[in-house]
Design an enzyme around this catalytic site. Structure first.
Site, short mmCIF file in Angstrom:
data_model
loop_
_atom_site.label_atom_id
_atom_site.label_comp_id
_atom_site.label_asym_id
_atom_site.label_seq_id
_atom_site.Cartn_x
_atom_site.Cartn_y
_atom_site.Cartn_z
N ILE A 149 0.84 -1.20 0.00
CA ILE A 149 0.00 0.00 0.00
C ILE A 149 0.87 1.25 0.00
O ILE A 149 0.62 2.19 -0.76
CB ILE A 149 -0.95 -0.02 1.21
CG1 ILE A 149 -1.91 -1.22 1.10
CG2 ILE A 149 -1.74 1.27 1.29
CD1 ILE A 149 -2.72 -1.48 2.35
N CYS A 227 -4.24 5.01 7.66
CA CYS A 227 -5.20 4.04 7.14
C CYS A 227 -4.73 2.62 7.42
O CYS A 227 -5.20 1.67 6.78
CB CYS A 227 -5.39 4.22 5.64
SG CYS A 227 -6.26 5.70 5.16
N ARG A 229 -3.55 0.70 10.98
CA ARG A 229 -4.16 0.07 12.15
C ARG A 229 -4.28 1.09 13.27
O ARG A 229 -3.38 1.89 13.52
CB ARG A 229 -3.33 -1.14 12.63
CG ARG A 229 -3.49 -2.39 11.78
CD ARG A 229 -4.87 -3.01 11.99
NE ARG A 229 -5.09 -4.21 11.20
CZ ARG A 229 -5.66 -4.22 10.00
NH1 ARG A 229 -6.05 -3.10 9.44
NH2 ARG A 229 -5.85 -5.35 9.35
N ASP A 253 -8.60 6.70 9.57
CA ASP A 253 -9.62 5.73 9.15
C ASP A 253 -9.70 4.59 10.15
O ASP A 253 -10.63 3.79 10.10
CB ASP A 253 -9.28 5.19 7.75
CG ASP A 253 -10.36 4.26 7.22
OD1 ASP A 253 -11.52 4.71 7.12
OD2 ASP A 253 -10.05 3.09 6.92
N GLU A 258 -12.66 0.70 18.25
CA GLU A 258 -13.59 0.82 17.12
C GLU A 258 -14.94 0.20 17.46
O GLU A 258 -14.99 -0.97 17.88
CB GLU A 258 -12.98 0.16 15.88
CG GLU A 258 -11.75 0.90 15.36
CD GLU A 258 -11.31 0.42 13.98
OE1 GLU A 258 -11.95 -0.49 13.43
OE2 GLU A 258 -10.32 0.94 13.47
N HIS A 277 -13.29 3.36 9.16
CA HIS A 277 -12.57 2.15 8.75
C HIS A 277 -13.10 1.64 7.41
O HIS A 277 -13.47 0.46 7.27
CB HIS A 277 -12.66 1.07 9.82
CG HIS A 277 -11.53 0.09 9.75
ND1 HIS A 277 -11.04 -0.59 10.84
CD2 HIS A 277 -10.77 -0.35 8.70
CE1 HIS A 277 -10.05 -1.39 10.48
NE2 HIS A 277 -9.87 -1.26 9.19
N ILE A 278 -13.09 2.51 6.43
CA ILE A 278 -13.65 2.17 5.12
C ILE A 278 -12.60 2.21 4.01
O ILE A 278 -12.95 2.13 2.83
CB ILE A 278 -14.82 3.11 4.74
CG1 ILE A 278 -14.35 4.57 4.75
CG2 ILE A 278 -16.00 2.89 5.68
CD1 ILE A 278 -15.36 5.54 4.16
#
Length: 524
Positions: A149, A227, A229, A253, A258, A277-278
């Site tokens: 990523i 984005c 953890r 994110d 959560e 978290h998307i």
């Protein structure tokens, strides 16, 4: 193979899998029901809802593979799966582009104040001066973690004409150089970057990797996005940095808890962008994740090794293609040695020769040798997933070596088993079939399969005849015979392929013959 789909995945993955497996879709299965029924399945596909705990795995008597349609495996007990020899696979490729694009969205939102500008307009305001932004062009991007990523984010930021620096202690400098990225330390990334993005896993080492001291190092205009953890950024320290204008802004994110608490102080701030978290939530990513994990299970059904096994060594497709032809040979060599050597095995030595010596990662083959070694001596099945763990638990020392010389063959593998009082070795290669070329340094030409028999004897007239006669007395027919010796009249070795398994009492009678030093039966 019977496979349970315990969480909702894209239909395309289900359709593909149904061509090869008996698929049961139960996306509402409860933890209690899963415990009661998991023994019925050889495979299970989950996302994040279903928890595959140690308790579940202990009851999974037939389970061969756990597939996570996504990246994170926090909901799967990897240690318990490994101990039981169950493969755990995921679909890391499926979300790389999606998460990278979401990261870019957050960086642009921070730079141009898009979220609060949107809110302002919807409230009937027109506050153009309030939302003065900055360009990405000519700014320095700092990337923490240059995996799949992080690398995709770098590629996209280059299109925005950003300069890029990165911190990744596990990345070779040559790889970074090929991407045109300066590899440096964490402190330099924090001090020099205008935008910082995080792409590392949450581990004890990365827990609160970014906290008060780190925010103090950053520019007061810097933006940071996570984005990866929750927990990598210390949210209390982040709040203090934002409220005191120590940094320009942040985007999250993922969160330490959560969903975040309803009274989270972060909600009060307008210099932070929050999404639920998307980052991995696109139709394309969910489709690809389902297809990838279905393909992984299909690979296993077809007798191949899945590519994204988390509790086995990962390798690129080219390396896998080079090693795959030797898997059968490695298992046969391990089994051959395990049954031939006398006593409790204390050490296994594996030497890769010829072309195999040039391949950096041969761990798959080493694991397969150990699988062959351990299965004949253990009651519960051992596979390439748990072989190293089982060997270690039995106190078996495993050593691995390399030599350029293939002794006239493209590749050669030598396996030696050592016990307190014995040592036995076999060398083999892959031609059309697996072949053993040397046993205890005697040249032979043996196909390792079926019912086999090995005898060590004194190379004097009549020794071979006596062994053959004894087998004939018990109606054991010889299919193939190979003998090897170093010198006339010295110790020699006989390797036979038999038409049926040789009874133990026959082996004892052969061991008692004059001039016979040892004899053993093998099943391959």
């Amino acid at each position: 193979m019977k496979v349970l789909i315990a969480d909702a995945i894209n239909e395309k993955g289900i359709e593909n899998l149904k061509e090869y497996a008996d698929v049961v879709v139960n996306t509402d299965i409860s933890p209690e029901e899963l415990l009661e029924t998991i023994h019925e399945y050889e495979g299970i596909i989950v996302r994040s809802r279903t928890k595959v705990t140690r308790e579940v795995i202990e009851k999974a008597d037939n389970l061969k593979i756990i597939a996570r349609a996504g990246v994170g495996v926090d909901n799967i007990d990897l240690d318990a799966a490994t101990e039981k020899g169950i493969m755990v696979v995921n679909s890391p490729e499926s979300t790389s582009i999606t998460v990278a694009e979401h990261t870019m969205g957050l960086l642009l939102t921070l730079a141009r104040k898009l979220s609060i500008a949107d809110k302002s307009v919807k409230e009937g305001k027109w506050e153009k001066k309030k939302f003065m932004g900055v360009e990405l062009r000519k700014k320095t991007l700092g990337v923490i973690g240059m995996g799949r990523i992080g690398s995709q984010v770098i590629n996209r930021c280059k299109a925005f004409e950003m300069d890029t620096i990165a911190y990744d202690p596990y990345l070779p400098e040559g790889v970074a150089a090929q991407m045109g990225v300066e590899l440096t330390d964490l402190e330099s990334v924090l001090k020099r970057s205008d935008f910082i993005t995080i792409h590392v896993p949450l581990t004890p080492e990365t827990k609160h990797l970014i906290s008060t001291d780190e925010f103090e190092m950053m520019k007061d205009t810097a933006f940071i996005a996570n984005c990866a953890r929750g927990g990598i950024i210390d949210e209390e320290a982040l709040y203090n940095a934002l409220v005191n204008n120590k940094i320009g802004g942040a985007a999250l994110d993922v969160y330490e808890e959560e969903p975040p608490a309803e009274n989270s102080k972060l909600f009060e701030l307008d210099n932070i962008v929050l999404t639920p978290h998307i980052a991995a939530s696109t139709k394309e990513a969910q489709r690809d994740a389902a297809i990838i994990v279905a393909d992984e299970i299909i690979e296993l059904i077809n007798g191949s090794t899945p590519q994204n096994v988390l509790n086995m060594p990962r390798m690129d497709s080219n390396t896998y293609a080079e090693l795959a032809p030797y898997v059968d040979l490695c298992e046969k060599l391990g089994s051959f040695i395990s049954q031939a050597v006398n006593g409790k095995i204390k050490e296994i030595e594996i030497i890769y020769g010829g072309n195999l010596s040039e391949i950096e990662n041969v761990e798959m083959l080493t694991r397969t040798v150990l699988k062959g070694v351990l299965n004949p001596i253990l009651g519960s099945p051992v596979n390439a997933v748990n072989a190293q763990l089982v060997a270690k638990s039995r106190g078996i020392v495993v050593t691995e070596g390399r030599r350029d010389d293939g002794k006239g063959y493209d590749s050669l593998i030598k396996v030696t088993g050592k016990t307190e009082n014995d040592k036995f070795s076999a060398e083999g290669t892959k031609l059309h079939d697996s072949k053993i070329l040397k046993v205890n340094d005697y040249w032979v030409d043996v196909k390792p399969e079926g019912h086999m028999f090995i005898a060590k004897y004194e190379d004097v007239p009549g020794s071979i005849g006596k062994i053959g006669t004894k087998l004939g007395e018990h109606n054991v027919n010889i299919g193939v015979m190979q003998v090897g010796r170093d010198e006339k009249g010295g110790e020699a070795i006989m390797i036979l392929t038999l038409d049926k398994e040789i009874p133990k009492d026959v082996i004892k009678e052969i061991q008692a013959l004059d001039n016979v030093f040892d004899a053993v039966g093998l099943e391959l």
